[in-house]
Design an enzyme around this catalytic site. Structure first.
Site, PDB file in Angstrom:
ATOM      1  CD  GLU A 161      11.192 -36.243 -20.913  1.00  0.00           C
ATOM      2  OE1 GLU A 161      12.566 -36.053 -20.364  1.00  0.00           O
ATOM      3  OE2 GLU A 161      10.565 -36.678 -22.127  1.00  0.00           O
ATOM      4  CD  GLU A 214      13.063 -37.677 -25.502  1.00  0.00           C
ATOM      5  OE1 GLU A 214      12.657 -39.161 -24.663  1.00  0.00           O
ATOM      6  OE2 GLU A 214      13.781 -36.401 -25.111  1.00  0.00           O
TER       7      GLU A 214
HETATM    8  C1  BG6 Z   1      13.242 -38.730 -22.139  1.00  0.00           C
HETATM    9  C2  BG6 Z   1      14.742 -38.729 -21.803  1.00  0.00           C
HETATM   10  O1  BG6 Z   1      12.375 -39.220 -20.329  1.00  0.00           O
HETATM   11  O2  BG6 Z   1      13.156 -40.639 -21.711  1.00  0.00           O
HETATM   12  C3  BG6 Z   1      15.421 -39.462 -22.928  1.00  0.00           C
HETATM   13  O3  BG6 Z   1      14.313 -37.336 -22.650  1.00  0.00           O
HETATM   14  C4  BG6 Z   1      15.288 -40.700 -22.435  1.00  0.00           C
HETATM   15  O4  BG6 Z   1      16.354 -38.416 -22.251  1.00  0.00           O
HETATM   16  C5  BG6 Z   1      13.521 -40.987 -22.588  1.00  0.00           C
HETATM   17  O5  BG6 Z   1      16.642 -41.337 -22.207  1.00  0.00           O
HETATM   18  C6  BG6 Z   1      13.612 -42.517 -21.911  1.00  0.00           C
HETATM   19  O6  BG6 Z   1      14.016 -43.124 -21.322  1.00  0.00           O
HETATM   20  P1  BG6 Z   1      15.145 -44.382 -20.941  1.00  0.00           P
HETATM   21  O7  BG6 Z   1      15.180 -44.370 -19.177  1.00  0.00           O
HETATM   22  O8  BG6 Z   1      15.115 -44.998 -21.257  1.00  0.00           O
HETATM   23  O9  BG6 Z   1      16.466 -43.723 -21.199  1.00  0.00           O
END
Ligand code: BG6
Length: 488
Positions: A180, A382
């Site tokens: 990201e 993701e």
């Molecule tokens: C993404 C990141 O932005 O979101 C992850 O690459 C992160 O590392 C994921 O865990 C989810 O966000 P959060 O704040 O729910 O962990």
């Protein structure tokens, strides 16, 4: 003429995604150095995580134990194999390989750990998808150089990449350089993505101390580092495949007023695409140059760096997709939650327990928007629902809400494939429960596998399959065709 593709391709890669500082723990084991992530305290939806100067007694730092993947990797990979994973996304902690980032020789214990993990994955025929930098760097480089604000990090990162490319050249094909990277286009990203402490207070998410010029220089330095290692990696193994990685938020105009339409496009071009344009096409777009001009940003760029950017383009595009965001020149009110993006609340969307808006159609929109811009293979690396889970009296976890979320997103992927998008893989986030990046909590769970670990630091680390574990196994074994309910 091409025909419509109605199904996922046979070669489609199904799996899950994680990052080192959110799962490994063992933060001082195997001669690992302190990572920037090791100085970030736990927070909550209402209190910010903080970056402390040094480890302080009485504070809880979630990365120190993570979910103890460091000691449980064999058990975890066996569970991934049971679900039928063909790919597993993980990151290497730079501070395991070069504890301060500046040693002349790498740390053999650190290299051996990932060797063991890759061997275990190989045993089950699971392809590793390796991120070189997922929101962390050796903390010593934060102290000495203020992280990616300094160009010194480019060569240090190249040395680290060179080391792992040579070591794992026969075990890893798919690489992602930075997680990201475009997070730095938003103020919140300065510490986590850039390792920069902008002001004296060292607070995470400190908007008052934001400085666009310094953030943009850190973006540029990482773009040069990314292209440098892509070029070098191809010499080490021409079979390597490199991806860029952006967080993508489908930008919706709040109204049909031309001002709102224009703003949504600007947000897309700058916050979503500025970095990937450079990584895919090899140079800054016209809009990026105008953005820097309009904001008085004077980048320090050399001719040599421009050459490197042009020669270090990636092979495929990867992104995270959680939530869209809505923008307006005249914001009418309530803002939404999210770790990197906050926009106006969209009245048509439901939200998660953490206030993140849920929009599966936005994923189809994103896939089309991105693919028809670059026309290179894409992976969603993701996506998922952070939710509170409850263990029932009979020991089961009935996470139907997670199944519903994923089902809707997989259906959206299928529609995008029908639209002609070359989607090659899907690794839902936090396939095993892990530490949340925004709040540091464990209670915000994404996994198919529950981990007995809680926000107060207690827990046995015991692993337990959720209902979604069985459902995802069925999805994978039917190559995305059977998304129906599973008995539990
Ligand atoms: C993404 C990141 O932005 O979101 C992850 O690459 C992160 O590392 C994921 O865990 C989810 O966000 P959060 O704040 O729910 O962990």
């Amino acid at each position: 003429m091409k025909t419509i593709r109605e199904t996922f391709p046979d070669t489609f890669l199904w799996g899950g995604a994680t990052s080192a500082n959110q799962i490994e723990g063992g933060y001082r084991e195997g001669n690992k150095g302190l990572s920037s992530a090791d100085l970030v305290t736990i927070g909550s939806p209402t209190s910010k995580r903080r970056v402390t100067k040094g480890i302080q007694e009485g504070e809880l730092y979630p990365s120190h134990e993570g979910i103890d993947f460091y000691h449980h990797y064999k058990e975890d990979i066996k569970l991934f194999a049971e679900m039928g994973f063909s790919i597993f996304r993980l990151s290497i902690a730079w501070s395991r390989i070069f504890p301060t980032g500046e040693e002349s020789e790498p740390n053999e214990d650190g290299l051996q750990f990932y060797d063991n993990v890759f061997t275990e994955l190989e045993k089950y025929g699971i392809e590793p998808l390796v991120t070189l930098s997922h929101y962390e760097l050796p903390y010593a480089l934060v102290e000495k150089y203020n992280g990616w604000e300094s160009k010194e990090l480019i060569d240090l990162f190249a040395k680290y990449a060179d080391t792992v490319f040579n070591r794992y050249k026969d075990k890893v094909t798919y690489w992602i350089t930075f997680n990201e990277l475009n997070c730095l286009m938003k103020p919140y990203g300065a510490y986590i993505a850039g390792g920069m402490i902008l002001g004296e207070s060292g607070l995470f998410f400190n908007l008052e101390e934001d400085d666009k010029g310094r953030r943009m220089q850190a973006v540029h330095n990482q773009l040069v580092a990314s292209a440098t290692v892509v070029k070098a990696g191809r010499k080490i193994n021409p079979g390597f495949r490199f991806g860029c990685m952006s967080t993508y938020h489908s930008p919706y105009p709040y109204s049909c007023h031309p001002d709102d339409i224009m703003l949504a496009q600007e947000e897309d071009l700058i916050k979503n695409f500025l970095c990937s344009d450079v990584q895919v096409r090899g140079s800054y777009s016209g809009q990026a140059i105008r953005y820097m001009h309009d904001h008085g940003i004077k980048l320090d760029v050399t001719d040599e760096e421009e050459r490197i950017l042009a020669e270090g383009c990636v092979d495929y595009y990867t992104f995270s997709y959680y939530t869209p965001f809505t923008v307006s020149k005249n914001p009418p009110g309530e803002l939404t939650g999210g770790n990197m993006a906050r926009g106006i609340k969209n009245p048509h969307l439901k939200t998660s327990d953490w206030g993140w808006q849920i929009d599966p159609q936005g994923l189809r929109w994103a896939l089309n928007n991105i693919y028809h811009r670059y026309e290179i293979p894409m992976m969603i690396v993701e996506n998922g629902l952070g939710a509170k889970d409850r263990i029932e009296e009979d020991g089961t976890i009935q996470d139907d809400y997670r199944i519903e979320y994923l089902r809707e997103h997989i259906l959206a992927m299928k529609e995008a494939i029908k639209d002609g998008v070359d989607l090659i893989g899907y690794t839902p986030w936090g396939c095993i429960d892990l530490v949340s990046v925004s709040t540091g909590q464990m209670d915000k769970r994404y996994g198919f596998i529950h981990v007995d670990k809680y926000d107060d630091g207690t827990g046995t680390f015991e692993r337990r399959k959720k209902k979604s574990f069985h459902w995802y196994r069925q999805v994978i074994s039917s190559n995305g065709e059977n998304l129906g309910d599973v008995p539990m």
